[in-house]
Design an enzyme around this catalytic site. Sequence first.
Site, PDB file in Angstrom:
ATOM      1  N   GLU A   1       3.287  11.458  10.210  1.00  0.00           N
ATOM      2  CA  GLU A   1       3.644  11.319  11.625  1.00  0.00           C
ATOM      3  C   GLU A   1       3.692   9.847  12.044  1.00  0.00           C
ATOM      4  OE1 GLU A   1       2.481  15.241  10.630  1.00  0.00           O
ATOM      5  OE2 GLU A   1       1.358  13.373  10.362  1.00  0.00           O
TER       6      GLU A   1
ATOM      7  N   GLU B   1       0.832  -1.206   0.000  1.00  0.00           N
ATOM      8  CA  GLU B   1       0.000   0.000   0.000  1.00  0.00           C
ATOM      9  C   GLU B   1       0.868   1.257   0.000  1.00  0.00           C
ATOM     10  OE1 GLU B   1      -3.463   2.233   2.677  1.00  0.00           O
ATOM     11  OE2 GLU B   1      -2.767   0.230   3.223  1.00  0.00           O
TER      12      GLU B   1
END
Length: 383
Positions: A373, A248
């Site tokens: 993040e 992905e």
Amino acid sequence: MTGAALQSGAGDDDDTLTLFRDTATRFFERHAPAEALERWREQGVVDRDFWRGAGAAGLLAPSVPEAYGGVGADFRYELAVIEEIGRLGLEGFGAPVHSALAAPYLVHFATEQQKREWLPKVVSGELVLALAMTEPGAGSDLRGIRTRAVRDGDDYVVDGQKTFISNGQTADLILLACKTEGDRISMLVVEAASTPGFMRGRNLNKMGREAQDTSELFFESARVPVANLLGPEEGQGFEQMRDLLAQERLVIAAMAQAMMERALSLTLAYTKERHAFRQPLFGFQNTQFKLADARTQIAAGRAFLDSGVARHLKGDLDAVTAAMIKLWITETQWKVIDDCLQLFGGYGYMDEYPISRLLRDARIDRIHGGASEIMRTIIARSL
């Protein structure tokens, strides 16, 4: 183009991959002209005829094995389609989600009966796939999902809500992440047309990729057959998602890479044609330095991506490296496209200029598939 042809010797295989990429280019250029792109953006969804046409051209889920209607190609062929989508400004077409993100769940984890029932239609475009993981209160932290499936005889009764689901308005099969007994995550395949209690919400308005339908999905005592469970038993969903996360993140990085390569191409052409102070913009040292930086960053991104793809093809791409590739390329993509837009001046802010759309379309890549993040957290844990 047969699976055997797509997995031939190295030299022949390079030629076959080039032919496949050329097929994608010709199809997209012919069937997705500027007027079609604008119509899809306005209506918020790509026409189903285009999906079926892409399937007929062999561009959907090429890595599905021949036994189930595909051509058994390797991951490079998925990337060829993704990169052409990015290079030609077709980011709103949800084929990457369908082919390279959702279809592998069926290839790797579905039963033989499920594969024979669904995969040929996935390849043809008759069935469009979506992955339903994110919820209003759970994005990157998938352990926090609240959608629940309770066994009731031969069915699961599903209650919950999903949001930000790409292909949500279009999808016929929805791969649903939900909690089952013991709060373990399982994956169910929801057949949209025949599932009582399933409802599509609104097609969400977004700052970019307007042609990509992105939806809320609702499950109110929705009944899904137990036979639609992915995997041999409940509770396999988190491991299934973890196994496919590296791919992905490569998919997102590949789209980002293609988009910044397109941005540089557009900007080079513009700065060589546009004049200011009696010379082309390209004649100014500032312009040359900005474009030189962009070219260098793009080359580094391409090398990083290609190394990750090579490792993925050998089966040894680890989660940390995949996170680094996605982080570096998507963060660089944003900077490169922003710097390119600056060179367009006021015209870069105008919607009719592709560079404006590119910047908006790029913004999601630092968020979906795990925000930057989260990528930094994964990397930091390995230090």
